[in-house]
Design an enzyme around this catalytic site. Structure first.
Site, PDB file in Angstrom:
ATOM      1  N   CYS A  89       9.516 -19.669 -51.379  1.00  0.00           N
ATOM      2  CA  CYS A  89       8.701 -19.896 -50.280  1.00  0.00           C
ATOM      3  C   CYS A  89       8.017 -18.828 -49.708  1.00  0.00           C
ATOM      4  O   CYS A  89       6.889 -18.994 -48.760  1.00  0.00           O
ATOM      5  CB  CYS A  89       9.490 -20.641 -49.054  1.00  0.00           C
ATOM      6  SG  CYS A  89      10.472 -21.938 -49.537  1.00  0.00           S
ATOM      7  N   HIS A 125       5.572 -20.377 -43.040  1.00  0.00           N
ATOM      8  CA  HIS A 125       5.629 -21.297 -44.441  1.00  0.00           C
ATOM      9  C   HIS A 125       6.015 -22.668 -43.787  1.00  0.00           C
ATOM     10  O   HIS A 125       6.616 -22.929 -42.767  1.00  0.00           O
ATOM     11  CB  HIS A 125       6.831 -20.650 -45.012  1.00  0.00           C
ATOM     12  CG  HIS A 125       7.600 -21.904 -45.892  1.00  0.00           C
ATOM     13  ND1 HIS A 125       6.849 -22.638 -46.906  1.00  0.00           N
ATOM     14  CD2 HIS A 125       8.844 -22.190 -45.999  1.00  0.00           C
ATOM     15  CE1 HIS A 125       7.551 -23.393 -47.757  1.00  0.00           C
ATOM     16  NE2 HIS A 125       9.026 -23.139 -47.071  1.00  0.00           N
ATOM     17  N   ASN A 161       6.761 -29.888 -47.724  1.00  0.00           N
ATOM     18  CA  ASN A 161       7.129 -28.446 -48.029  1.00  0.00           C
ATOM     19  C   ASN A 161       6.502 -28.295 -49.502  1.00  0.00           C
ATOM     20  O   ASN A 161       7.474 -28.765 -50.391  1.00  0.00           O
ATOM     21  CB  ASN A 161       8.566 -28.231 -47.908  1.00  0.00           C
ATOM     22  CG  ASN A 161       8.908 -26.790 -48.213  1.00  0.00           C
ATOM     23  OD1 ASN A 161       8.299 -26.063 -49.001  1.00  0.00           O
ATOM     24  ND2 ASN A 161      10.395 -26.226 -47.883  1.00  0.00           N
TER      25      ASN A 161
END
Length: 312
Positions: A113, A238, A268
């Site tokens: 990430c 993120h 995500n």
């Protein structure tokens, strides 16, 4: 040239949209359960004939077009991804072949990430060192391919997509110094492992780490750029979970900044999440050319990397 800048950005998401209601027909969950815990309403899912390098190439082509450049203008391609199933050719080489970039240095960066902000720093350092002239930096992940769709704790989180930036030399620094690091002994908290590989995480551990340990690190990234959090026009964290993004942004103290909340629409998307959300802010005019924006990646490996950039 004393620095580098982001000349242009671009993003791409697959056409298929998976809603919370769709997921409720697949696992024991509901729209209310998902939104109350992670804030996500929809996510884009790539088909079996849409590999990671195709997602990446679409985003990169848009960034190139926005910069008014051709593939021949690029001599470094960096792809941040953790969902490349094949070992070789790497995603950067495959993207270069798709776009017709003639002879670039082509490398993948796997910091999950935090991959895009690591790759952006690497491009900045490489160009300032004189080893490249112009780079394509891409974050792309197909999280749907490493997800157990019967596990409601993870399948509600993920989406697929890509974002890209063209980075080039500049007289004035447009990419601030990176602040990066990791907590290797807690690498087990976020994992993509096994055969076939599957995404798993310890949600509470990640939440506590992100909301307590990361705010001072993000503030320090601003200091390294010679700014205070109040100077920021935008914050792109993120896009892991709205319940992480909102308290983290508040604790950073960026009181005048637009905070990216693309997680609501996109879920995500791992390494894609920061360039995807940043590109959307630029496209929407939410941030303007020259505005200072904090990009801050965190998550897999419990790694983090952040820098302040000037908007293209």
């Amino acid at each position: 040239m004393n620095g580098t800048r982001i000349a242009a950005v671009g993003h791409y998401q697959p056409a298929k949209v998976l809603t919370n209601e769709d997921l409720a027909g697949m696992v024991d969950t509901s729209h209310e359960w998902i939104t109350s815990r992670v804030g996500i309403k929809t996510r884009h899912i790539a088909g079996p004939d849409e590999p990671v390098d195709e997602l990446a190439a679409h985003a990169a082509a848009k960034a190139l077009a926005a910069a008014g450049l051709t593939p021949a203008d690029i001599d470094l391609v960096l792809v941040a991804t953790s969902t490349a199933i094949d070992r070789s050719p790497n995603m950067a080489a495959r993207v270069s072949a798709r776009l017709g970039i003639p002879s670039p240095a082509a490398m993948d960066v796997n910091v999950v990430c935090a991959g895009f902000t690591h790759a952006l720093a690497t491009a900045d350092h490489t160009i300032r060192a004189g080893a490249a002239v112009r780079a394509l930096v891409i974050g792309a992940d197909k999280m749907s391919e490493v997800t157990d769709w019967s596990d409601r704790t993870t399948c509600v989180l993920v989406g697929d997509g890509a974002g890209a930036a063209v980075v080039e030399a500049a007289e004035e620094p447009g990419i601030g110094p990176v602040l990066w690091g990791s907590v290797p002994e807690m690498g087990h908290a976020v994992r993509i492992e096994g055969t076939p590989p599957r995404f798993a995480q310890e949600g509470q551990s990640v939440y506590r780490w992100a909301t307590t340990q990361l705010p001072p690190i993000a503030r320090k990234a601003c200091e390294k750029a010679g700014l205070t959090p109040a100077d920021l026009a935008g914050v792109v964290l993120h896009q892991a979970n709205l319940r992480i993004i909102e308290p983290l942004a508040e604790k950073i103290g960026a009181v005048n900044a637009v905070v990216a909340r693309d997680v609501i629409q996109s879920g995500n998307t791992s390494a894609a999440s920061i360039p995807l959300a940043f590109s959307k802010l630029v496209e929407q005019g939410a941030v303007r050319t020259g505005d200072p924006v904090l990009l801050f990646g965190f998550g897999g490996n419990l790694s983090y990397a952040g820098q302040v950039v000037r908007c293209p």
